[in-house]
Enzyme design. Structure first.
Site, PDB file in Angstrom:
ATOM      1  N   LEU A 206      -5.357  14.202  53.300  1.00 16.69           N
ATOM      2  CA  LEU A 206      -5.435  12.870  52.699  1.00 16.69           C
ATOM      3  C   LEU A 206      -4.484  12.860  51.513  1.00 16.69           C
ATOM      4  O   LEU A 206      -4.682  13.598  50.553  1.00 16.69           O
ATOM      5  CB  LEU A 206      -6.882  12.620  52.246  1.00 16.69           C
ATOM      6  CG  LEU A 206      -7.292  11.228  51.794  1.00 16.69           C
ATOM      7  CD1 LEU A 206      -7.170  10.225  52.927  1.00 16.69           C
ATOM      8  CD2 LEU A 206      -8.722  11.258  51.267  1.00 16.69           C
ATOM      9  N   HIS A 207      -3.424  12.043  51.595  1.00 12.16           N
ATOM     10  CA  HIS A 207      -2.482  12.091  50.473  1.00 12.16           C
ATOM     11  C   HIS A 207      -1.746  10.796  50.196  1.00 12.16           C
ATOM     12  O   HIS A 207      -1.150  10.652  49.132  1.00 12.16           O
ATOM     13  CB  HIS A 207      -1.428  13.184  50.732  1.00 12.16           C
ATOM     14  CG  HIS A 207      -0.363  12.773  51.694  1.00 12.16           C
ATOM     15  ND1 HIS A 207      -0.542  12.800  53.053  1.00 12.16           N
ATOM     16  CD2 HIS A 207       0.898  12.294  51.497  1.00 12.16           C
ATOM     17  CE1 HIS A 207       0.559  12.388  53.654  1.00 12.16           C
ATOM     18  NE2 HIS A 207       1.452  12.061  52.744  1.00 12.16           N
ATOM     19  N   ARG A 208      -1.778   9.826  51.093  1.00 11.37           N
ATOM     20  CA  ARG A 208      -0.966   8.629  50.889  1.00 11.37           C
ATOM     21  C   ARG A 208      -1.472   7.809  49.707  1.00 11.37           C
ATOM     22  O   ARG A 208      -2.667   7.712  49.457  1.00 11.37           O
ATOM     23  CB  ARG A 208      -0.945   7.770  52.150  1.00 11.37           C
ATOM     24  CG  ARG A 208      -0.139   8.409  53.270  1.00 11.37           C
ATOM     25  CD  ARG A 208       0.140   7.434  54.388  1.00 11.37           C
ATOM     26  NE  ARG A 208       0.930   8.068  55.431  1.00 11.37           N
ATOM     27  CZ  ARG A 208       2.260   8.131  55.444  1.00 11.37           C
ATOM     28  NH1 ARG A 208       2.943   7.577  54.453  1.00 11.37           N
ATOM     29  NH2 ARG A 208       2.894   8.723  56.422  1.00 11.37           N
ATOM     30  N   ARG A 239      -1.323  15.580  45.227  1.00 15.44           N
ATOM     31  CA  ARG A 239      -1.627  14.193  44.839  1.00 15.44           C
ATOM     32  C   ARG A 239      -3.129  13.923  44.904  1.00 15.44           C
ATOM     33  O   ARG A 239      -3.704  13.294  44.001  1.00 15.44           O
ATOM     34  CB  ARG A 239      -0.893  13.217  45.755  1.00 15.44           C
ATOM     35  CG  ARG A 239      -1.313  11.757  45.523  1.00 15.44           C
ATOM     36  CD  ARG A 239      -0.854  10.847  46.651  1.00 15.44           C
ATOM     37  NE  ARG A 239       0.546  10.564  46.558  1.00 15.44           N
ATOM     38  CZ  ARG A 239       1.064   9.588  45.810  1.00 15.44           C
ATOM     39  NH1 ARG A 239       0.256   8.827  45.092  1.00 15.44           N
ATOM     40  NH2 ARG A 239       2.352   9.381  45.788  1.00 15.44           N
TER      41      ARG A 239
END
Length: 361
Positions: A206-208, A239
């Site tokens: 999960l990074h966007r 992030r």
């Protein structure tokens, strides 16, 4: 022929590996410029060592920053490099700030630009990557498309004359590493503490920005993972860790076990060992498809529409809205339907080098 490859982020390094190998056996000079957009060792250094990529000839070390700051720093640092090298082609990869900055630096100096992975479209104008893709495609001289769908997008935008279908270089490296993992040539991946590799688990990333920057959205996605009945190995991007800390959000609880990003072979092995993938990553959606694992994508759209066929990939932008169906979705078994080869035959990198040579001005 001299080609300058401009890379800077994890997915680009994976794509670089087969390209560098394809150049290695010929008489072309291949210059690798690493912008340093991903400066964390887990997202950069391990890919050079793990995939056998030659060390960068130039490392710009730009580091993090806002989109404008990062793109501007890359552009300023690249200008003198390209002015000195004057290559036959500047080869840019994917859809990052490094891609756009490399393209701008080259076209302003009247250097031919080839875009690898051209023609991908999410049609989500809120994604920074979408703008990078479109701007790069319209500025580049040669568009190296991975799929027939990408070719259709390029034709619809009036770019057919500059486009050629080469296949997806990610297939080249993914299948090679898959075979090595299955042959026992790599050690077991370092999964997060609490994940038993011999028991069923889901692999998650999960990074966007659209999923991590909004505190309410990030909290809802984390809760959806926490509540799953199967252990979830979350390979946490920097992030995500930074945003969770800023927001006071505890990640490691319930089904969720938090670990570090893996080298590419480790990631392939972790996907193969899993019963499924939950992600917002473009690359991991496709890797799950190639490796025969069902994927649940936490987005409203995907660039890799081929993965949606036969339910290999399913888009779930809001797990909470599904109620109990969220569990059955995320833990669904792999489809019985046979897969085609929409991403090519694993020889895309050789075709890329051949095309560059043929199209050289």
């Amino acid at each position: 022929m001299k080609v300058v490859s401009i890379v800077g982020a994890r997915p680009q390094l994976v794509k670089l590996a087969p390209i560098a190998a394809a150049f290695a056996g010929g008489d072309s000079r291949h210059v690798i410029v690493h912008t340093g957009q991903h400066y964390d060792a887990d997202l950069s250094d391990v890919f050079f060592t793990g995939l056998g990529i030659p060390d960068p000839d130039v490392h710009l070390g730009v580091g993090s920053g806002s989109h404008g700051e990062q793109t501007g720093r890359i552009l300023a640092a690249l200008d003198p490099v390209l002015a000195t090298e004057r290559p036959d082609w500047v080869l840019v990869y994917g859809d990052t700030n490094s891609t756009l900055a490399g393209t701008l630096s080259a076209v302003k100096q009247h250097l031919p630009v080839a875009h690898l992975e051209a023609g991908l479209r999410s049609f989500n104008r809120r994604m920074p990557e979408e703008h990078n893709r479109v701007l790069t495609d319209h500025a580049a001289d040669l568009l190296l498309a991975p799929t027939a769908e990408a070719m259709r997008h390029l034709a619809a935008e009036g770019l057919a004359a500059r486009s050629t279908l080469v296949g997806d270089v990610m297939v080249d490296v993914c299948l090679r590493v898959r075979d090595a993992v299955l042959a026992g040539e790599h050690a077991r991946p370092a999964l997060p503490e609490g994940i038993d590799p011999d028991q069923p688990y889901l692999l998650a990333t999960l990074h966007r920005a659209e999923n991590t920057d909004d505190p309410a959205r990030l909290a809802a996605l984390v809760e959806a993972l926490v509540d799953l009945p199967v252990p979830v190995a979350l390979l946490a991007h920097p992030r995500l860790l930074a945003r969770a800390e800023e927001q006071g959000l505890k990640l490691a609880r319930g089904a969720l076990h938090v670990g570090r990003p893996l080298p590419y072979a480790g990631m392939v092995a972790a996907v193969l060992g899993s019963v499924g993938v939950v992600t917002d990553s473009g690359g991991l959606q496709k890797e799950a498809y190639l490796l025969g694992r069902p994927c649940t994508t936490l987005r409203t759209e995907t660039e890799w529409v081929e993965t949606l066929a036969d339910d290999w990939n399913r888009l779930v932008p809001d797990p909470g809205s599904l109620g109990a169906d969220w569990v059955t979705t995320a833990t669904r078994p792999a489809p019985d339907a046979p897969q085609g080869t929409p991403y090519g035959d694993g020889k895309a990198a050789v075709r890329v080098v051949e095309t560059l040579r043929e199209r050289r001005a």
